[in-house]
Design a protein around this motif. Structure first.
Motif, short mmCIF file in Angstrom:
data_model
loop_
_atom_site.label_atom_id
_atom_site.label_comp_id
_atom_site.label_asym_id
_atom_site.label_seq_id
_atom_site.Cartn_x
_atom_site.Cartn_y
_atom_site.Cartn_z
N LEU A 11 46.53 39.97 32.57
CA LEU A 11 46.77 41.12 33.43
C LEU A 11 46.13 40.84 34.77
O LEU A 11 44.95 40.46 34.84
CB LEU A 11 46.17 42.39 32.81
CG LEU A 11 46.33 43.68 33.63
CD1 LEU A 11 47.82 44.08 33.67
CD2 LEU A 11 45.50 44.80 33.02
N SER A 12 46.88 40.99 35.84
CA SER A 12 46.36 40.74 37.19
C SER A 12 45.92 42.04 37.83
O SER A 12 46.64 43.04 37.79
CB SER A 12 47.43 40.05 38.06
OG SER A 12 47.73 38.78 37.55
N LEU A 13 44.72 42.02 38.42
CA LEU A 13 44.18 43.15 39.16
C LEU A 13 43.89 42.71 40.58
O LEU A 13 43.61 41.53 40.84
CB LEU A 13 42.86 43.66 38.54
CG LEU A 13 42.86 44.08 37.07
CD1 LEU A 13 41.45 44.52 36.67
CD2 LEU A 13 43.85 45.21 36.83
N THR A 14 43.95 43.64 41.48
CA THR A 14 43.46 43.41 42.83
C THR A 14 42.20 44.23 43.00
O THR A 14 42.25 45.48 42.94
CB THR A 14 44.50 43.80 43.88
OG1 THR A 14 45.69 43.03 43.68
CG2 THR A 14 43.97 43.56 45.29
N VAL A 15 41.08 43.56 43.16
CA VAL A 15 39.77 44.24 43.28
C VAL A 15 39.24 43.98 44.67
O VAL A 15 38.89 42.84 45.02
CB VAL A 15 38.78 43.73 42.22
CG1 VAL A 15 37.44 44.48 42.36
CG2 VAL A 15 39.36 43.90 40.82
N ASP A 16 39.17 45.06 45.46
CA ASP A 16 38.72 44.91 46.85
C ASP A 16 39.42 43.73 47.52
O ASP A 16 38.79 42.85 48.11
CB ASP A 16 37.20 44.75 46.92
CG ASP A 16 36.46 46.05 46.63
OD1 ASP A 16 37.11 47.12 46.64
OD2 ASP A 16 35.23 46.00 46.39
N ARG A 17 40.78 43.75 47.40
CA ARG A 17 41.66 42.77 48.05
C ARG A 17 41.53 41.36 47.48
O ARG A 17 42.06 40.41 48.03
CB ARG A 17 41.39 42.72 49.56
CG ARG A 17 41.65 44.05 50.24
CD ARG A 17 41.28 44.00 51.69
NE ARG A 17 41.43 45.32 52.30
CZ ARG A 17 40.98 45.64 53.49
NH1 ARG A 17 40.32 44.74 54.19
NH2 ARG A 17 41.16 46.85 53.96
#
Length: 649
Positions: free
Chosen positions: A65-71
């Motif tokens: 699962l891919s997340l974007t955390v603070d860009r």
């Protein structure tokens, strides 16, 4: 396909036998099929993918699962987790599987609304769960992958505060207790941080949580092992909390640590001794001091003995104080000895140890520089010797004191007394005379000196001192009487008369003084004056034969024959056995040729002493001279009778 049908319209298919173009039909069919699939994919890609997957796909595989955390893109592997700070914003950016377009797959979460972080929406864990969710143990945000109604994969997002977060929270807190709790959580996350530990300790102390500070330090010691800095911090806490045994145990651990590292630890032992002392455990404190003395370098011994001395002084143990002071003497410079001996002597003054007291004063006197203190020390030493009957030793001590104070009259007087006790009369008189020279108005001292001269037969010196004494105290009759004794010894008749005259003035009714006055006048040939004195005495007591004897003699010396004869007759009347007075009268009358007087005297003598044949013979002699034949014959018969009686007896 539908578009193409709209342009060309329906076509009719004519049945006929195979011909040369039969092979074109399969190509056309394939084209038509591909065109239909393309249109399906464009119009309903999820449906197309689902059919395609079911016809030709492999079993579902969820890879991540891919997340974007603070860009920043972060991928969570299947079944894995990722740490996100509670304040960081994140969004779900994609699901990696082997399924094209992930048909029939959806995301769900039992912990939060998944729509808040998909489709470009972002949120932070704090927004999703609130601050309270992060005050306890770390919490996970679960994201499930569902295929229809079935969960086929699970991903975890771990979100919790870091040590730095709690540290910052603590630093910002105004209340010390709140600050302590924040630092405690920070230290739990970063137990090796000395900075966090120190901040927590400071906050615990500031908020009055001393027990908490103690527990923290003991836990750190249990975790890290013996540590000097931690033990030093622990020690004052036990002291403040009035836990002396724990403080002593902590000092013991510090001592063990220092000993193991080969470092000195006398200062730690001193602190331990102080705690024992402050809590009334004097014997244990003394043991520590004694142990320190065994290990201390020579230059530190005086200070340690000073601490031991203070301990015994606080206890009220003069015996141990004295012993410690003597030990201190042995290691102190000479210039300090006098002060130490003064302390020792003061302690002995309160004790019954006579020998120790004498030793202390003797030692003090020996080391003090010449001056008043040394003089006083010798005087005290002499005093103790004298009290104990050691007169010779006392004499020597006073002599040493006299060298330092030659004008000290008290020393001279004590030397005089001791010389007297020891039988040294020369020394006795000499010290009295030297004292007299310093105090000429001291009448008692002058009297003693005069008495000493008189007792030793030095009458001229005695007379001089008594005369000097009487100049200052003419009413001193005792001194005048003693002077009279001296003058009698010296046969100073005029001097005697003068002093008896003064005594007679002072004591006009004293017959003994008047008698002696008259006698002194007579002896100094002041006969007329003597007669007046004796006549006055005789008026008080006519029977005083001694007075009449002096009167008789004085009359004789002044040629007052009648008065002399009268006194002789009175004396004879008082005591007829004293024929000397009769003889005096008879001789006087005979020498003067006064036979009538002779006869009268002889007749009275015979009457007074009728048995005295000599009185009758004297009467016979007078009667014969006066030619009184008849009376003479009668007297002769009396004489013969007395003679016969005498022969018979």
């Amino acid at each position: 396909m539908d578009h193409l049908q709209d342009e060309q319209g329906p076509r009719r298919v004519i049945k006929k036998g195979p011909g040369p173009g039969w092979f074109l039909y399969p190509l056309i069919a394939a084209f038509l099929l591909a065109a239909a699939a393309g249109l399906w994919h464009l119009a309903a890609p999820q449906s197309f993918a689902r059919v395609q997957g079911r016809l030709f796909g492999d079993p579902l595989e969820v890879r991540g699962l891919s997340l974007t955390v603070d860009r920043q893109t972060v991928t969570i592997p299947a079944g894995g987790s990722v740490d996100i700070h509670p304040g960081q914003n994140f969004t779900v950016s994609g699901l990696d599987t082997n399924r094209r377009l992930n048909y029939d797959l959806s995301l769900a979460s039992p912990d939060f609304n998944i729509n808040a972080v998909v489709g470009g929406a972002t949120a932070s864990p704090r927004q999703l769960l609130g601050d309270k969710a992060f005050e306890g143990p770390p919490r996970g945000l679960r994201i499930e992958v569902r295929d229809g109604a079935q969960a086929v994969a699970l991903f975890h997002i771990q979100s919790h505060y870091s040590a730095l977060d709690f540290a910052a929270q603590g630093a910002a807190a105004a209340d010390a207790a709140t600050r302590a709790e924040s630092f405690r959580r920070a230290l739990a996350l970063d137990p090796d941080s000395e900075s966090l530990r120190d901040k927590l300790l400071a906050a615990l102390n500031e908020s009055g949580q001393k027990h908490g500070a103690i527990e923290l330090l003991e836990a750190e010691l249990g975790r890290l092992g013996p540590d000097e800095d931690l033990l030093e911090r622990l020690l004052p806490l036990y002291t403040e909390m009035n836990q002396p045994r724990e403080a002593i145990r902590t000092l013991g651990r510090l001592i063990e640590l220092a000993a193991g590292q080969g470092r000195p630890y006398l200062d730690l032992m001193r602190r331990m001794a102080d705690i024992y002392q402050q809590n009334g455990w004097a014997e244990q404190a003394a043991e520590i001091f004694e142990e320190m003395l065994k290990q201390a370098p020579q230059e530190q011994v005086p200070e340690i003995l000073g601490g031991l001395l203070a301990l015994y002084r606080e206890q009220g143990r003069p015996d141990r104080e004295i012993d410690t002071l003597k030990r201190l003497l042995a290691v102190s410079p000479p210039e300090a000895s006098a002060a130490l001996w003064k302390e020792i002597t003061a302690l002995y003054e309160e004790s019954e140890d006579e020998a120790g007291r004498v030793e202390a004063w003797k030692s003090l006197a020996a080391i003090l520089p010449d001056g008043q203190d040394k003089l006083n020390a010798y005087k005290m030493l002499a005093h103790f010797h004298r009290q104990a009957g050691r007169n010779a030793e006392a004499l020597e001590a006073y002599r040493a004191a006299l060298k330092l104070g030659p004008k000290d009259g008290n020393i001279l007087l004590n030397l005089a007394r001791l010389s007297f006790t020891l039988g040294d009369r020369d020394g006795y008189r000499d010290y009295l005379a030297r004292g007299m020279a310093l105090s000429p108005d001291d009448l008692e001292l002058r009297r003693e000196l005069a008495d000493a001269y008189r007792e030793d037969g030095l009458n001229a010196k005695a007379r001089a001192e008594y005369l000097e004494l009487l100049k200052r105290a003419p009413e001193d009759q005792a001194a005048r009487l003693l002077l009279v004794d001296v003058l009698e010894e010296m046969d100073d008749k005029k001097g005697l008369a003068a002093h008896y005259a003064e005594l007679a003035k002072q004591n006009p009714d004293d017959a003994a003084i008047a008698y002696n006055y008259g006698a002194a006048l007579y002896e100094s040939k002041q006969f007329k004056a003597a007669i007046e004195v004796f006549k006055k005495l005789l008026a008080h007591d006519p029977t005083d034969s001694a007075v009449r004897e002096y009167l008789l003699a004085a009359y004789q010396q002044t040629k007052q024959t009648e008065a002399m004869l009268n006194e002789a007759l009175e004396l004879y009347r008082l005591d007829p056995s004293k024929t000397v007075y009769r003889a005096l009268m008879l001789n006087t009358y005979e020498n003067a040729g006064n036979w009538n007087g002779f006869e009268a005297a002889a007749l009275e003598a015979a009457e007074l002493s009728p048995g005295d044949i000599e009185a009758w013979r004297a009467l016979l002699k007078a009667q014969t001279q006066l030619k009184k034949t008849t009376e003479a014959a009668e007297t002769q018969r009396k004489i013969e009778e007395l003679s016969k009686q005498g022969q018979q007896n």
